[in-house]
Design a protein around this motif. Structure first.
Motif, PDB file in Angstrom:
ATOM      1  N   ASP A 534       0.840  -1.199   0.000  1.00 33.28           N
ATOM      2  CA  ASP A 534       0.000   0.000   0.000  1.00 33.28           C
ATOM      3  C   ASP A 534       0.881   1.257   0.000  1.00 33.28           C
ATOM      4  OD1 ASP A 534      -2.268   1.482   0.116  1.00 33.28           O
ATOM      5  OD2 ASP A 534      -2.912   0.803   2.106  1.00 33.28           O
ATOM      6  N   ASP A 535       0.347   2.331  -0.498  1.00 37.39           N
ATOM      7  CA  ASP A 535       1.039   3.638  -0.499  1.00 37.39           C
ATOM      8  C   ASP A 535       2.441   3.509  -1.076  1.00 37.39           C
ATOM      9  OD1 ASP A 535      -1.231   4.310   0.869  1.00 37.39           O
ATOM     10  OD2 ASP A 535      -0.263   4.401   2.834  1.00 37.39           O
ATOM     11  N   GLU A 591      -4.118   4.494  -6.666  1.00 40.92           N
ATOM     12  CA  GLU A 591      -5.042   4.938  -5.609  1.00 40.92           C
ATOM     13  C   GLU A 591      -5.401   6.402  -5.819  1.00 40.92           C
ATOM     14  OE1 GLU A 591      -4.309   3.115  -1.385  1.00 40.92           O
ATOM     15  OE2 GLU A 591      -2.518   4.153  -2.057  1.00 40.92           O
TER      16      GLU A 591
HETATM   17 MG    MG Z   1      -3.006   3.769   0.272  1.00 42.45          MG
END
Ligand code: MG
Ligand code: C2E
Ligand code: MG
Length: 632
Positions: A534-535, A591
């Motif tokens: 993520d990220d 995202e």
């Molecule tokens: Mg994220």
């Protein structure tokens, strides 16, 4: 009083003056007397033996005194040379009566010049060597003009002299009296450079922060008080409290050396955003305080704050790491929000707490209602304990969409806390508290269970047989020993097949303990579920782990997507991430896709899966069900 001076008065000055008197008066007296005697008695044949012996006695007495004085002079000279101080002895007419080698060395004056008695010349040379020469000249003049200045008054002018070359000397000056009569003056100079510099360093440390060289809390308070004294009612003064969001994460994962460098760079960058008269201080840890004097309207504040936020946007490059960090700022205004330093700081801090509560990365002005909310973080922590029992948590779902087919392939589970009094609290606010208190473990287990159950329901009731669910894992959870068995248990209880569950971890979580991560991820991989990072791009910059760990997807952080404009840096990074994912045979998800422009650009860059407000905000389970049904 300097002990050397006392010794000098008794041992040196008085004998020196006595020697002076003796040399000029006694010889004259003796000489005259012999002359007179000879004149009177030259023709007297009967020069008596008694007179001759009297004369002889006088001569030898004179020789004895002379020898005594020579001896005493020698001792005095030795005394003068035995001290580390520089000494100069003058009589009332500024005639040099004595000096030592240190005096010549310190002032760089030749012995010849001092002996020549040209006092004015060496005064000029000396004055050229020191700072504030006029000040010292006025002292010399004062001393010369008024020989009646009392000892204690003279003591008052004992001074620290700063040489232009950096040496520092303490100067002492002592008038000498013989009975009632003033007979001269002794100057002594002591080298205190080392002590003064040490003292300055200590003083510096008590007022400045060593890491950033910014004023510390003590100096900030005093500067604020001074600024408040100057502030008038035509102008506001703003006090800002700035805190770095998730700085602890960087410190914990990359180490204190990187954390320290980041703080230095942050300090430097904020300083560049401020106006000449503004002050920034390091309050402690990752907290900075700022004084903005002469604020005429709210636009002044907006301008400065926006400059600060823009300065953070570029990220910070330290060694091989590219770090993204954002500030949260609380602001209190004088006089509206407080008339004294303490109240202003307290209220700026309260405004900062509010910012943190509302998801960070923004600034907020204080308003009186905040005061009651200042303790909210504390209240939050307390109420977090009961939140699970009271069923205040909700899982929201945000779809991931295949940009070519438009198909919804996955739903990301995003936690929400519906606080009975405070309303909807974002995860960024309460997850750190839950992490600190350990409450994250039962909460996360509940999220996992709820999300798996929900996904299973959608698969069966809405006929989405291949719909997956993604669940975020926190740092604490990833260190949990029974994580793998807990996940297995949940899958068993909810009857969800492992391939429909994805666990999202951030790079920082993965890199905290590389060996442990590799072991856990391998076990999770064995179960058959998928792992995504993520990220991606905001945390750890070493990419070697990507081929080591069993990872299935990279989620490009929304900060890169947000500023995606054709041809700029963010585009280059996004392009690189997509190429990297493709090269490693990983799925890639963008995202935070909000606009058609971003969507089109990502399509060109061959990013297949996207998530963001353009498709759907995170939705409650009911709303998500409606959305999926409608989609069908
Ligand atoms: Mg994220
Ligand atoms: P994340 O996992 O990266 O989640 C994406 C965040 O971006 C979500 O914020 C989502 O609401 C937001 N978002 C989605 N699309 C857009 C968009 O188009 N524009 C913008 N500006 N934002 C968008 P949210 O729900 O506030 O979650 C924040 C973070 O909190 C998550 O980031 C995740 O790291 C963490 N989190 C959320 N739920 C959980 C959880 O159950 N457990 C753990 N450990 N962390 C969670
Ligand atoms: Mg996520």
């Amino acid at each position: 009083m300097n002990i050397v001076i006392i010794e000098l008065i008794t041992c040196v000055v008085i004998p020196l003056i006595a020697l002076h008197i003796f040399k000029f008066i006694v010889p004259k007296f003796s000489h005259n007397k012999i002359q007179k005697y000879q004149n009177n008695n030259i023709y007297k044949a009967d020069s008596s033996n008694s007179l001759a012996s009297k004369l002889q006695r006088e001569i030898s007495e004179r020789q004895r005194i002379e020898t005594e004085l020579e001896k005493s002079l020698f001792l005095q000279k030795a005394t003068l040379e035995s001290t580390k101080d520089a000494i100069l002895i003058l009589d009332n007419l500024d005639t040099v009566l004595g000096f030592n080698q240190n005096f010549l060395d310190i002032w760089g004056i030749s012995e010849l010049l001092v002996k020549s008695g040209n006092y004015k010349k060496f005064l000029i040379i000396a004055l050229k060597k020191i700072e504030r020469p006029r000040h010292y000249l006025s002292i010399f003049i004062k001393l010369n003009q008024n020989t009646d200045i009392q000892l204690n008054e003279i003591n008052e002018i004992n001074e620290t002299i700063l040489f232009k070359d950096g040496r520092i000397f303490n100067a002492y000056c002592q008038r000498q009296q013989l009975g009632e009569k003033k007979i001269g003056i002794v100057w002594s100079f002591r080298d205190v450079t080392v002590e003064k510099l040490a003292l300055n360093t200590i003083q510096y440390h008590t007022l400045y922060d060593l890491l950033t060289n910014l004023p510390n809390r003590v100096l900030f308070n005093s500067l604020l008080m001074t600024s408040l004294e100057k502030a008038d009612h035509n102008y506001n003064l703003a006090v800002c409290f700035l805190d770095l969001d998730r700085f602890k994460k960087i410190n914990d994962s990359l180490g204190h050396a990187i954390g320290d460098q980041l703080l230095q760079m942050v300090a430097q960058r904020i300083r560049q955003c401020l106006r000449p008269g503004d002050t920034i201080a390091r309050w402690g840890g990752d907290e900075f305080t700022i004084i903005l004097p002469e604020i005429s309207n709210s636009e002044d504040i907006t301008l400065i704050q926006e400059r600060i936020f823009a300065a953070f946007k570029q990220g910070f490059k330290i060694d091989n790491h590219h770090l993204n960090i954002s500030p949260s700022i609380g602001i209190a205004l004088y006089p509206q929000h407080g008339k004294d330093a303490e109240t202003l700081i307290k209220n700026a801090d309260a405004a900062l707490s509010r910012v943190k509560l509302q998801g960070r990365n923004q600034y907020k002005l204080y308003h009186p209602a905040i005061n009651s909310q200042a303790t909210e973080l504390f209240i939050l922590e307390n109420s977090l304990h009961q939140a699970l029992e009271r069923q205040e948590f909700k899982v929201y779902y945000q779809p991931q969409v295949n940009s070519s087919t438009g198909e919804i392939t996955k739903m990301e589970a995003l936690l929400r806390w519906e606080h009975p009094e405070l309303g909807l609290i974002p995860p960024a606010t309460f997850i750190p508290i839950a992490e600190e208190t350990g409450l994250i473990l039962p909460i996360s287990e509940w999220v996992l269970k709820t999300a798996c159950l929900q996904n299973k329901t959608w698969q069966e009731t809405l006929n989405f047989p291949s719909l997956s669910v993604a669940v975020n894992l926190s740092t604490r959870q990833f260190q949990q020993l029974n994580l793998v068995s807990m996940v297995q248990q949940v899958l068993l209880e909810t009857n969800l097949e492992p391939q429909y569950l994805e666990l999202e971890i951030t790079e920082t979580v993965a890199m905290q303990d590389v060996e442990l991560s590799r072991k856990i991820l391998k076990e999770l991989d064995k179960i058959g579920l998928t792992i995504s990072i993520d990220d991606f791009g905001t945390g750890y910059s070493s990419l070697s782990y990507l081929k080591d760990f069993p990872i299935h997807a990279l989620k490009i952080d929304q900060s890169f997507v947000r500023d995606l404009v054709n041809g700029d840096n963010q585009t280059a990074i996004t392009t690189a991430i997509i190429a990297l994912a493709h090269g490693l045979n990983l799925a890639v998800v963008a995202e935070g896709v909000e606009t058609e422009e971003q969507f089109n650009l990502l399509r060109i860059l061959e990013c297949e899966v996207m998530q963001g407000y353009l498709f759907s905000h995170p939705l409650s389970a009911e709303e998500a069900t409606r959305m999926l049904r409608a989609y069908k």
